[in-house]
Design an enzyme around this catalytic site. Structure first.
Site, PDB file in Angstrom:
ATOM      1  N   ASP A 146       0.779  -1.244   0.000  1.00 47.41           N
ATOM      2  CA  ASP A 146       0.000   0.000   0.000  1.00 47.41           C
ATOM      3  C   ASP A 146       0.810   1.293   0.000  1.00 47.41           C
ATOM      4  O   ASP A 146       0.237   2.349  -0.235  1.00 47.41           O
ATOM      5  CB  ASP A 146      -0.984   0.007   1.176  1.00 47.41           C
TER       6      ASP A 146
ATOM      7  N   HIS B  57       2.162   4.308   6.275  1.00 51.94           N
ATOM      8  CA  HIS B  57       2.022   4.945   4.955  1.00 51.94           C
ATOM      9  C   HIS B  57       0.821   5.880   4.854  1.00 51.94           C
ATOM     10  O   HIS B  57       0.612   6.481   3.788  1.00 51.94           O
ATOM     11  CB  HIS B  57       1.950   3.869   3.858  1.00 51.94           C
TER      12      HIS B  57
END
Length: 941
Positions: A64, A343
């Site tokens: 991701d 993230h």
């Protein structure tokens, strides 16, 4: 019930039916993260899964992050993992791999040719959801998602169809056809098909629905080899890598990275994910400040607590216990820092309320780390153990409120006249230290060297609400030069001293002096024409009208360079530029954001102030309240500091809707001929470096790249390096130009998951070092002063040379990331206190090795209690030996290398996160690191 579930979970893991992948504290971002925090969160996560689940991770899962770089694969490889899976890379790269039937590769770092042992697998389709993983046709894949929750409606529920006897054959045939298409993208015959998405398997019935329906098809396919010629089963990433390795031995290698990431999800047009490199800079700076404070706290805790244990002095038992009590906060700080590397955290891509929560956690842990440092230094620096329970050594920085400016304690003759400086690096350094004071009658004495040091006194200049500039008669800055040995704390005394020889001269056309009597400082009007700042090595030319840098002349090489500083902003393309994406509105010109704030008196030029003293010369230009810009140089006997220019920008976007859809940049336009198309270099996670070349057919958004510590551009004569202390985006879109994004305010969502714009900007202080250096082979001499426009670059020239920062840039970057820790001795409650002049923690450590961390390992049984073992993570930074000023560094330990006053009982070489043991070493002299390498050693004191 919980015990039963715990047992069932561990049983599934032990049987290989459930795999814990990566094992980091989070799935970290790979663009904005720094090497320290990356390694630290992997250590924390790996030890958690080993302690609680009894496993050592074997495969990575990084699906991701918005683009991928080589640093995380390097860390995973050095941690002993066998394979890792990546997902989000530019759609054109997906196509490139597919055309060549490449799904696996070895990712080699830029400076090496030797293959790592870990294999990287690239998922071939756009995203990791079921809609995009079963094959190339999302409309088909949607019908193979069997989640059905009452009351839940989405695109997959519309296509929901359970597997029955009637549709079993047709559905199985369709599924295998999709799997065959995935198989066509690789030379072997194994495919990996993830079955999930964000926010899935949160209901028991989904597990059952997916499993039962898929097992019907799997059993049918496996039982009809004559129809399908396939074998399908549930498995783990490790199962995939094992099966793949049996079938493929000729795996290619790759160098480089996958930035900038672009998708084509919306409107079928490319959308470049380069906005998040800069989004929410206040927090990007804050996380690096926590890195520094945590690292200092880790080192001091490990050395002081083990020193006390080995000393075994009954009088120091309470001191030891007090230190041990703070270990729990140290664990929390590690985890808060680790959490922010996620993230959707350090990237700034969460909702405002979530970012506020992240920030509060960082802020709290900074305070905890500083309190621990104070406790450790009090124990080691104050001989009287009865005072160790008192809060007498205090950090000069007061972190009072999240989101507000940091305050500084004022030194005082009465009760704060001793200053303790701690150098957290294992190399000597000369630093400029600035203290806040309420008196000018002072000088500074270095108790370790027994001498007074170079210093200056400057007034604070206040800007009143009516716009008047007033020279304060109560608040001053004491700036002095401190030379500090490696990993050493040193006491400096502030002595009463009457005199004006070390007072700064203030050049200001409209400053009022508050003092009624004789002025404390000489104040002068500015002469007409452009402004010069000068030290023994540099002469800077400043534009009189803007207050920004125009030119740098280096006296030692007789070289003039155009170095023109500019500020501007891109107008955001509404709903296409947001927290993740950067997209300027190409129908609008670049915004001259400073015009609105050019509200000073043009005649009196009251926006420019120059302060010149024995240590530093600086010019400040004010576009209030939006920008306060300062350029500073130092007149010190240090070959690096005297050649560097410090740039400081205080930016305040004010409350929305002011400065809406504004993407603010600082641009440096030079005469450096860095090619057409232009080339420049960026760091990667403060660890390695990558050349970037402008892609002419793409816009600025596709030519912005992440930096975490520095960027540089060069021609045959000159290199210009911009050093930063936090993550931001950088570009070289025109020849001779280097720009960095400072802050962004985008009113609208960019439809990538956050669901809102970014309007919670905070007043933020940005700092950069600017360094101009001579390239090897450049002409040096007085006849060279006007040769700056000669083109010395051939775009056809090809080189495999791995470019590294200069010795000076590497050093400045490290000292920027890990500044000197400053503390005051507060004697307000107990009168005079004896304190050591200095305390050195290491002896004969190599200055070519960087101590990444010295991190105490938590006790095996008591989960909040420290053991006597620690991880020493070392890095051998790479730097150029031919650019600029160079002094040789020692890259290896010797027989005299040791921790002062500490006995090492056991030294072992281990994997990067410590879970695998390699080799017992006799002493520190046996440690070996290759250039650029990062390694971990386990020390038992």
């Amino acid at each position: 019930m919980n015990k039963n579930r715990n047992y069932a979970l561990k049983k599934l893991i032990k049987e290989g039916r459930l795999e814990i992948t990566t094992g980091g504290w989070v799935m970290p971002d790979e663009a904005c993260t720094h090497i320290y925090a990356l390694v630290d969160q992997f250590i924390e996560g790996h030890h958690w899964v080993k302690t609680n689940l009894g496993i050592v991770p074997k495969t990575g899962w990084s699906i991701d992050p918005f683009g991928h770089g080589p640093t995380v694969p390097y860390i995973l490889d050095k941690s002993g993992l066998e394979g890792t899976i990546i997902q989000r890379i530019h759609y054109a790269w997906k196509q490139w791999f597919a055309q060549r039937q490449i799904e696996e590769f070895y990712w080699i770092t830029g400076w090496k040719s030797k293959k790592p042992t870990m294999i990287v697998h690239n998922q071939p389709f756009d995203i990791y959801s079921i809609k995009s993983t079963c094959g190339p046709h999302p409309s088909i894949c949607l019908s193979f998602d069997f989640r059905k929750i009452p009351g839940e409606y989405s695109e997959y529920t519309a296509k929901h169809e359970d597997i029955t006897e009637q549709n079993l054959h047709s559905k199985s045939k369709t599924l295998i056809e999709e799997y065959d298409r995935i198989g066509s993208l690789t030379t072997h015959n194994v495919v990996l098909v993830p079955l999930g998405d964000d926010f899935r398997y949160d209901y028991d019935i989904e597990f059952d629905a997916q499993y039962i329906n898929y097992m019907k098809m799997f059993n049918y396919i496996n039982g009809h080899k004559e129809l399908f010629n396939a074998d399908v089963q549930f498995g783990t990433p490790l199962d995939y890598f094992n099966a793949m390795k049996e079938r493929q031995s000729d795996i290619p290698t790759l160098k480089g990275d996958f930035f900038v990431y672009s998708d084509i999800f919306s409107e079928g047009k490319p959308a470049y994910w380069s906005g998040y490199y800069t989004t929410r800079p206040y927090l990007k700076i804050l996380t690096r400040q926590l890195e520094h404070q945590l690292r200092t706290a880790e080192i001091l805790f490990t050395l002081v607590s083990n020193y006390l244990k080995q000393l075994d002095d009954r009088k120091l038992i309470s001191s030891e216990k007090k230190l041990e009590k703070s270990y729990e906060n140290l664990i929390t700080a590690r985890r808060n820092l680790g959490l922010f590397q996620h993230h959707d955290a350090i990237t700034g891509t969460s909702k405002s309320a979530v970012m506020q929560d992240y920030g509060t956690k960082l802020f709290t842990s900074i305070n905890h780390c500083i309190r621990l440092q104070e406790t450790a230094l009090t124990t080691i620096m104050v001989p009287d153990e009865t005072l160790h329970g008192q809060n007498i050594i205090q950090s000069e920085m007061e972190w009072e409120t999240y989101g507000k400016p940091i305050k500084k304690l004022q030194v005082s003759y009465v009760d704060k006249k001793k200053v303790i400086l701690f150098n957290p690096l294992v190399e000597s350094r000369t630093e400029i230290i600035t203290l806040s004071s309420n008196t000018t009658n002072v000088r500074v004495y270095d108790t370790r060297q027994g001498k007074h040091v170079q210093y200056q006194i400057a007034p604070n200049i206040d800007v009143h609400e009516d716009g008047k500039r007033v020279i304060s008669d109560t608040n001053f800055d004491i700036t002095f030069v401190a030379t500090l040995p490696p990993l050493t704390s040193v006491t400096f005394n502030l002595e009463e001293h009457v005199g004006v020889a070390n007072h700064c001269v203030v050049f200001c056309n409209s400053c009022n002096d508050k003092s009624d009597g004789e002025s404390l400082f000489v104040t002068k009007k500015m002469m007409p024409g452009d402004i010069q700042l000068e030290n023994s090595v540099l002469k800077l030319l400043i534009n009189r009208h803007t207050g920004f840098l125009r030119q740098i002349y280096r006296k030692d090489v007789y070289k003039k360079n155009v170095v023109e500083m500019q500020f501007g902003a891109y107008q955001s393309a509404q709903r296409h530029s947001g927290a993740y994406l950067f997209m300027p509105d190409y129908d609008s010109p670049e915004k001259n954001v400073l015009n609105t704030y050019s509200n000073w008196d043009k005649q009196s030029e009251d926006n420019i102030i120059i302060v010149s003293g024995p240590v530093s010369r600086e010019i400040t230009i004010m576009y209030l309240p939006f920008l306060i810009h300062t350029i500073k140089i130092f007149d010190v006997d240090d070959p690096i500091l005297s050649r560097a220019v410090l740039v400081e920008n205080i930016v305040d976007f004010e409350d929305p809707p002011k400065n809406r859809d504004t993407e603010l940049f600082m641009r440096i336009q030079t005469d450096i001929q860095n090619g057409e198309p232009p080339e420049f270099y960026t760091d990667q996670n403060g660890f390695q470096y990558q050349k970037r070349t402008k892609i002419d057919k793409l816009g600025i958004e596709a030519n912005y790249y992440p930096i975490t510590t520095m960027a540089w551009m060069q021609d045959k004569e000159t290199r210009l390096t911009l050093i930063t202390n936090h993550a931001q985006g950088a570009a070289s879109y025109e020849p001779g130009r280097l720009e960095v994004m400072l802050d962004r305010r985008t009113l609208y969502d960019d439809f990538r998951g956050i669901g809102e714009g970014v309007v919670d900007n905070k007043p933020t202080t940005f700092q950069n070092w600017l360094l101009l250096e001579t390239m090897p082979g450049a002409r040096i001499g007085k006849d060279n002063t006007d040769s700056m426009n000669t083109r010395n670059f051939s775009p056809e020239q090809k080189t495999n040379h791995y470019e590294l920062p200069s010795h000076s840039a590497d050093y400045l970057s490290r000292t920027f990331n890990y500044p000197v820790n400053v503390y005051l001795l507060d004697t307000s409650e107990m009168g005079e206190v004896a304190i050591k002049s200095s305390q050195t923690f290491v002896e004969n450590f190599p200055n070519g090795i960087h101590l990444v961390t010295l991190r105490t390992i938590t006790d095996d049984v008591l989960e909040q209690f420290p053991s006597t073992s620690s991880y020493m993570v070392l890095q051998r930074p790479g730097y150029s030996c031919t650019i600029g000023k160079f002094s040789k560094r020692v890259p290896s330990f010797n027989s005299k290398s040791k921790f002062s006053g500490l006995i090492i009982n056991n030294l072992t070489s281990v994997s990067l996160t410590g879970l695998k043991t390699y080799q017992h070493l006799y002493d520190l002299e046996d440690i070996e690191l290759e250039p650029m390498e990062v390694k971990t050693y386990k020390i038992k004191f």
